[in-house]
Design a protein around this motif. Structure first.
Motif, PDB file in Angstrom:
ATOM      1  N   ASP A  55      45.659  45.685  32.504  1.00  0.00           N
ATOM      2  CA  ASP A  55      45.464  45.303  31.113  1.00  0.00           C
ATOM      3  C   ASP A  55      45.541  46.310  30.038  1.00  0.00           C
ATOM      4  OD1 ASP A  55      45.795  42.735  31.600  1.00  0.00           O
ATOM      5  OD2 ASP A  55      43.419  42.111  31.528  1.00  0.00           O
ATOM      6  N   THR A 112      46.848  41.074  33.467  1.00  0.00           N
ATOM      7  CA  THR A 112      46.429  39.830  34.286  1.00  0.00           C
ATOM      8  C   THR A 112      46.943  38.404  33.451  1.00  0.00           C
ATOM      9  OG1 THR A 112      44.380  40.009  32.655  1.00  0.00           O
ATOM     10  CG2 THR A 112      44.100  41.096  34.698  1.00  0.00           C
ATOM     11  N   HIS A 153      43.818  40.854  26.342  1.00  0.00           N
ATOM     12  CA  HIS A 153      44.404  41.537  27.469  1.00  0.00           C
ATOM     13  C   HIS A 153      45.637  42.098  27.274  1.00  0.00           C
ATOM     14  CE1 HIS A 153      41.061  39.278  29.856  1.00  0.00           C
ATOM     15  NE2 HIS A 153      41.219  38.730  28.719  1.00  0.00           N
ATOM     16  N   VAL A 161      48.320  41.250  43.918  1.00  0.00           N
ATOM     17  CA  VAL A 161      47.445  40.247  42.639  1.00  0.00           C
ATOM     18  C   VAL A 161      47.251  38.972  43.303  1.00  0.00           C
ATOM     19  CG1 VAL A 161      48.695  41.393  40.806  1.00  0.00           C
ATOM     20  CG2 VAL A 161      49.823  39.516  42.027  1.00  0.00           C
ATOM     21  N   GLN A 218      47.151  33.312  35.595  1.00  0.00           N
ATOM     22  CA  GLN A 218      46.452  34.839  35.439  1.00  0.00           C
ATOM     23  C   GLN A 218      46.505  35.253  36.844  1.00  0.00           C
ATOM     24  OE1 GLN A 218      42.123  36.584  34.327  1.00  0.00           O
ATOM     25  NE2 GLN A 218      42.143  34.310  35.081  1.00  0.00           N
ATOM     26  N   GLN A 219      46.721  36.626  36.937  1.00  0.00           N
ATOM     27  CA  GLN A 219      46.683  37.418  38.247  1.00  0.00           C
ATOM     28  C   GLN A 219      45.499  38.412  38.077  1.00  0.00           C
ATOM     29  OE1 GLN A 219      50.660  39.282  38.579  1.00  0.00           O
ATOM     30  NE2 GLN A 219      50.509  40.362  36.627  1.00  0.00           N
ATOM     31  N   LEU A 220      44.702  38.341  39.232  1.00  0.00           N
ATOM     32  CA  LEU A 220      43.587  39.108  39.360  1.00  0.00           C
ATOM     33  C   LEU A 220      44.197  40.508  40.163  1.00  0.00           C
ATOM     34  CD1 LEU A 220      40.895  36.917  40.289  1.00  0.00           C
ATOM     35  CD2 LEU A 220      41.709  37.367  37.821  1.00  0.00           C
ATOM     36  N   GLY A 231      39.478  40.111  35.613  1.00  0.00           N
ATOM     37  CA  GLY A 231      39.947  39.661  34.520  1.00  0.00           C
ATOM     38  C   GLY A 231      39.054  38.389  33.527  1.00  0.00           C
TER      39      GLY A 231
END
Ligand SMILES: [Zn+2]
Length: 280
Positions: free
Chosen positions: A63, A107, A113, A184, A194-196, A210
């Motif tokens: 981010d 993210t 972000h 991810v 969304q990707q953590l 995120g």
């Protein structure tokens, strides 16, 4: 903190504030305000904390913060403040400049972000990290181009369209290993795709949470942001992550908590709680 071939550092890129009611959904103010005291506009202070991952000849950011492309009106609404922290001075502590960043993992493309991905110079949008590849989920990019009416206010095309136009946006699909030790995890409750980011080796794991768990308060299961487009999905995703974090002794990293950068968690009577705070 060291994981695999990387050194991990938290860096703050600024501060802003969001409505406390929106941040905690159905939770009554007498409960959320204990840990998150609101200002006289009912806003709570929020960090814009990004993760710097150095090693393996790369300087990776997760981010980019909120950035600088805001009118005075927006700055006031969101209490955007770069006086104490900003991206350049935070990078400088590690002898880095924006041109040294090799990879940016976003993210998702909400403005708090991805806003720091671009800036304006001479009336044009430029890439903050000219030598970086920016990674985002294809599903999130497509959603960001055509968001729902509920979350269209959170997607600003100038944060990501210039990156795509420069050919620097890498669209990834699903749970993938982006770089060695860095994969991810998909989370669709807050927004689509969304990707953590999970950084792990044999011994240690850290997850950049995120907007699935934006602050330490959101470890409590009913604390779901009003912004989320699929709140019941958020609950399931959060329970899965917290359960894995308990059994695997993972560190959970918070992007938005004003005071706490990371914790380890434990099972509690109702759900989960903090076992210990972690300083990277
Ligand atoms: Zn978001």
């Amino acid at each position: 903190m060291k994981i695999g071939r990387y050194e991990l550092h938290q860096i703050e890129t600024g501060r802003f504030a969001l409505d406390g009611g929106a941040m905690f959904g159905i939770v009554p103010k007498p409960l959320w305000s204990k840990l998150n005291p609101p200002d006289d506009e009912n806003r709570i202070d929020m960090a814009l904390r990004v993760l710097l991952i150095m090693g393996n000849k790369r300087n990776i950011l997760v981010d980019t913060g909120i950035g600088t492309k805001f009118s005075e009106k927006y700055k006031e609404i969101y209490k955007i403040d770069h006086s104490k922290y900003n991206l350049d001075s935070s990078l400088k502590k590690f002898n880095l400049e924006t041109k040294d960043i090799t990879d940016v993992i976003l993210t998702h493309l909400h403005f708090d972000h991805a806003g720091g991905s671009t800036y304006v110079e001479d009336g044009k949008h430029k890439l903050t990290f000219p030598n970086a590849v920016y990674y985002v989920q294809k599903a999130n990019y497509e959603w960001a181009l055509n968001p729902s009416e509920k979350d269209s206010g959170s997607y600003h095309k100038e944060d990501f369209v210039p990156v795509a136009e420069e050919g620097k946006l890498r669209l990834v699909e699903g749970r993938v290993v982006i770089l060695p030790n860095i994969e991810v995890i998909i989370s669709d409750g807050h927004t689509t795709g969304q990707q953590l980011v999970k950084i792990s080796d044999e011994k240690n794991t850290l997850v950049y949470c995120g907007d699935l768990i934006p602050t330490v308060s959101h470890i409590r299961i009913p604390y779901i942001m009003g912004y989320d487009i699929h709140p019941l999905t958020t609950i399931e995703e959060k329970k899965r992550l917290l359960s894995n974090a308990c059994s695997g002794d993972w560190t959970l990293f918070f992007e938005h908590d004003a005071l706490t950068e990371a914790v380890k968690v434990k099972k509690a009577e109702k759900g989960f709680g903090v076992r210990e705070k972690v300083i990277l």
